[in-house]
Design a protein around this motif. Sequence first.
Motif, PDB file in Angstrom:
ATOM      1  N   HIS A 283       0.805  -1.207   0.000  1.00 24.19           N
ATOM      2  CA  HIS A 283       0.000   0.000   0.000  1.00 24.19           C
ATOM      3  C   HIS A 283       0.844   1.265   0.000  1.00 24.19           C
ATOM      4  O   HIS A 283       0.406   2.318  -0.476  1.00 24.19           O
ATOM      5  N   ASP A 284       2.042   1.184   0.556  1.00 27.87           N
ATOM      6  CA  ASP A 284       2.839   2.403   0.718  1.00 27.87           C
ATOM      7  C   ASP A 284       3.378   2.936  -0.606  1.00 27.87           C
ATOM      8  O   ASP A 284       3.940   4.028  -0.640  1.00 27.87           O
ATOM      9  N   GLU A 285       3.233   2.197  -1.695  1.00 30.04           N
ATOM     10  CA  GLU A 285       3.716   2.670  -2.987  1.00 30.04           C
ATOM     11  C   GLU A 285       2.590   3.199  -3.870  1.00 30.04           C
ATOM     12  O   GLU A 285       2.809   3.528  -5.033  1.00 30.04           O
ATOM     13  N   LEU A 286       1.394   3.278  -3.325  1.00 27.57           N
ATOM     14  CA  LEU A 286       0.276   3.806  -4.096  1.00 27.57           C
ATOM     15  C   LEU A 286       0.359   5.329  -4.189  1.00 27.57           C
ATOM     16  O   LEU A 286       0.820   5.983  -3.255  1.00 27.57           O
ATOM     17  N   PRO A 287      -0.099   5.918  -5.293  1.00 28.26           N
ATOM     18  CA  PRO A 287      -0.199   7.382  -5.353  1.00 28.26           C
ATOM     19  C   PRO A 287      -1.129   7.897  -4.262  1.00 28.26           C
ATOM     20  O   PRO A 287      -2.102   7.230  -3.889  1.00 28.26           O
ATOM     21  N   ALA A 288      -0.848   9.086  -3.771  1.00 32.30           N
ATOM     22  CA  ALA A 288      -1.595   9.615  -2.621  1.00 32.30           C
ATOM     23  C   ALA A 288      -3.088   9.729  -2.904  1.00 32.30           C
ATOM     24  O   ALA A 288      -3.919   9.407  -2.058  1.00 32.30           O
ATOM     25  N   GLU A 289      -3.443  10.166  -4.129  1.00 37.30           N
ATOM     26  CA  GLU A 289      -4.862  10.345  -4.412  1.00 37.30           C
ATOM     27  C   GLU A 289      -5.604   9.014  -4.486  1.00 37.30           C
ATOM     28  O   GLU A 289      -6.767   8.904  -4.074  1.00 37.30           O
ATOM     29  N   VAL A 290      -4.935   7.961  -4.986  1.00 34.91           N
ATOM     30  CA  VAL A 290      -5.548   6.630  -5.028  1.00 34.91           C
ATOM     31  C   VAL A 290      -5.659   6.062  -3.622  1.00 34.91           C
ATOM     32  O   VAL A 290      -6.684   5.464  -3.247  1.00 34.91           O
ATOM     33  N   ASP A 291      -4.615   6.254  -2.828  1.00 33.96           N
ATOM     34  CA  ASP A 291      -4.616   5.768  -1.443  1.00 33.96           C
ATOM     35  C   ASP A 291      -5.766   6.393  -0.654  1.00 33.96           C
ATOM     36  O   ASP A 291      -6.504   5.707   0.069  1.00 33.96           O
ATOM     37  N   LEU A 292      -5.943   7.715  -0.789  1.00 31.66           N
ATOM     38  CA  LEU A 292      -7.010   8.406  -0.073  1.00 31.66           C
ATOM     39  C   LEU A 292      -8.386   7.944  -0.555  1.00 31.66           C
ATOM     40  O   LEU A 292      -9.290   7.701   0.251  1.00 31.66           O
ATOM     41  N   ALA A 293      -8.560   7.809  -1.885  1.00 29.18           N
ATOM     42  CA  ALA A 293      -9.862   7.403  -2.419  1.00 29.18           C
ATOM     43  C   ALA A 293     -10.232   6.003  -1.936  1.00 29.18           C
ATOM     44  O   ALA A 293     -11.390   5.748  -1.579  1.00 29.18           O
ATOM     45  N   ALA A 294      -9.264   5.085  -1.912  1.00 29.09           N
ATOM     46  CA  ALA A 294      -9.547   3.732  -1.433  1.00 29.09           C
ATOM     47  C   ALA A 294      -9.944   3.750   0.040  1.00 29.09           C
ATOM     48  O   ALA A 294     -10.881   3.053   0.459  1.00 29.09           O
ATOM     49  N   TYR A 295      -9.247   4.546   0.825  1.00 22.10           N
ATOM     50  CA  TYR A 295      -9.581   4.661   2.254  1.00 22.10           C
ATOM     51  C   TYR A 295     -11.006   5.188   2.428  1.00 22.10           C
ATOM     52  O   TYR A 295     -11.781   4.669   3.243  1.00 22.10           O
ATOM     53  N   ARG A 296     -11.378   6.200   1.644  1.00 24.29           N
ATOM     54  CA  ARG A 296     -12.709   6.784   1.774  1.00 24.29           C
ATOM     55  C   ARG A 296     -13.791   5.792   1.331  1.00 24.29           C
ATOM     56  O   ARG A 296     -14.887   5.768   1.903  1.00 24.29           O
ATOM     57  N   VAL A 297     -13.516   4.988   0.326  1.00 22.61           N
ATOM     58  CA  VAL A 297     -14.494   3.992  -0.114  1.00 22.61           C
ATOM     59  C   VAL A 297     -14.740   2.972   0.995  1.00 22.61           C
ATOM     60  O   VAL A 297     -15.887   2.618   1.298  1.00 22.61           O
ATOM     61  N   ILE A 298     -13.667   2.498   1.614  1.00 23.86           N
ATOM     62  CA  ILE A 298     -13.829   1.533   2.714  1.00 23.86           C
ATOM     63  C   ILE A 298     -14.542   2.190   3.882  1.00 23.86           C
ATOM     64  O   ILE A 298     -15.439   1.603   4.510  1.00 23.86           O
ATOM     65  N   VAL A 320      -3.328  -4.929  -4.426  1.00 27.96           N
ATOM     66  CA  VAL A 320      -2.488  -4.045  -5.232  1.00 27.96           C
ATOM     67  C   VAL A 320      -1.832  -4.874  -6.317  1.00 27.96           C
ATOM     68  O   VAL A 320      -1.072  -5.807  -6.039  1.00 27.96           O
ATOM     69  N   GLU A 321      -2.140  -4.539  -7.561  1.00 30.40           N
ATOM     70  CA  GLU A 321      -1.554  -5.200  -8.719  1.00 30.40           C
ATOM     71  C   GLU A 321      -0.828  -4.153  -9.554  1.00 30.40           C
ATOM     72  O   GLU A 321      -1.061  -2.952  -9.366  1.00 30.40           O
ATOM     73  N   PRO A 322       0.049  -4.560 -10.460  1.00 33.54           N
ATOM     74  CA  PRO A 322       0.734  -3.578 -11.311  1.00 33.54           C
ATOM     75  C   PRO A 322      -0.268  -2.735 -12.091  1.00 33.54           C
ATOM     76  O   PRO A 322      -0.988  -3.236 -12.945  1.00 33.54           O
ATOM     77  N   GLY A 323      -0.339  -1.470 -11.749  1.00 30.74           N
ATOM     78  CA  GLY A 323      -1.219  -0.560 -12.466  1.00 30.74           C
ATOM     79  C   GLY A 323      -2.646  -0.521 -11.977  1.00 30.74           C
ATOM     80  O   GLY A 323      -3.459   0.222 -12.545  1.00 30.74           O
ATOM     81  N   ARG A 324      -3.006  -1.268 -10.934  1.00 31.14           N
ATOM     82  CA  ARG A 324      -4.402  -1.258 -10.501  1.00 31.14           C
ATOM     83  C   ARG A 324      -4.518  -1.634  -9.031  1.00 31.14           C
ATOM     84  O   ARG A 324      -3.816  -2.525  -8.555  1.00 31.14           O
ATOM     85  N   LEU A 325      -5.415  -0.926  -8.332  1.00 32.19           N
ATOM     86  CA  LEU A 325      -5.775  -1.262  -6.957  1.00 32.19           C
ATOM     87  C   LEU A 325      -7.253  -1.636  -6.942  1.00 32.19           C
ATOM     88  O   LEU A 325      -8.091  -0.907  -7.476  1.00 32.19           O
ATOM     89  N   THR A 326      -7.559  -2.783  -6.330  1.00 24.42           N
ATOM     90  CA  THR A 326      -8.943  -3.228  -6.201  1.00 24.42           C
ATOM     91  C   THR A 326      -9.319  -3.239  -4.724  1.00 24.42           C
ATOM     92  O   THR A 326      -8.565  -3.752  -3.891  1.00 24.42           O
TER      93      THR A 326
END
Length: 391
Positions: A283-298, A320-326
């Motif tokens: 998770h620590d290598e995710l872009p900040a905006e993706v990391d925040l959006a995933a947190y807000r969805v959960i 976390v997969e190459p190029g995609r977070l689910t």
Amino acid sequence: MVNAASRRRLPPRPRGRAADAALAAAVFVLVGLGSLRSLIGEPEESRQATVLGWVLIAAACGALYFARRAPVPVAAFVLAATLGYYLLSVYDGPLTVAFVVALYVVSAEGHLQAAIGLASLTVALTGAGTLAGNDDVNGVALFMLTGWLVGVVALGRVRLGRLIMAQEAERRAAYEERMRIARELHDVIGHHISLINVQSAAALRRVQKDPVKGAVSAEEALGAIKGASREALRELRTTLGVLRSVDEAAPTGPAPGLHRLDDLVASARLAGLDVRTETGGAHDELPAEVDLAAYRVIQESLTNVTRHARAATVTVRTAVEPGRLTVEVTDDGQGGEGFVPGSGITGMRERARALGGELTAGPAPDGGFTVRARFPYEAGRARTDGVRSTS
């Protein structure tokens, strides 16, 4: 190229009435320089005609000060003054420039029909003068004048179109910013307020049912309420701080993200849910905006489960997969019965779409409810680890 810092050092451009005065003065200087021949050398006309000519020049140029406030009357006045000047003076000065500027303002202010009418009248009057024996304007000059006036009207129309597009883009950006702020505040406040509501209701029921034993449970619930309210205040201050610091340095405090997933799960467990997590990838290598959006969805999904689902178990999965977070949140409650998307799910979908992703929400095949979001990001920035499960 001029950067932002150097732009701030440039003198401010005149605006409002100062800009109108500057325009009128600039045109007067230009026309005056082109008309100096009437004041220098042997006069070719009477002094009275020369004075009247300069009065018409000053009146036509001075009227441009009011051009943006009354574009059509000013343009008509400038056309009349220009016509009078060329009929009375033997000097062929460049007073036409004043009318061209006035015509441009008429078109740029949205009066297209008036601009076309004034341009047509100018061509007609000039053509009538040519037919009456004015040797200064021949057929070629008349054709060129027509082209110039058409170009000026078209240029003003283009300017108006660009201004309308800029205003529409500004309104759209303001709307999107309001929606982003609304989503952020909804996610920040809604989750913690829901936990406070559940804990306070549970404590009240326990105290009413058994005042002695319920006091112990109520104390635990009050502790959870205190923690949830403190966290809500902290996130609210962070959000408001970002809104206030438009031109200031970015806040130094850490933003919410999947690194705080354990805290999020712990607060949901205080509401009586059995929350299980399955995480895969770094998770620590995710872009900040993706990391925040995933947190807000959960966060929003857990809030909805607490409010509506009457579930006992919730499973939170991140991959976390190459190029995609689910991200997937599944519960075993009754949230799928008569499902109608609310503002929370709509906000989650907007978050995903803003990042080029997608979000689905609906009844799970085996009962319960599932929220699944996919967020793309730049490939090669994340590594995948083994799956770690907790319960």
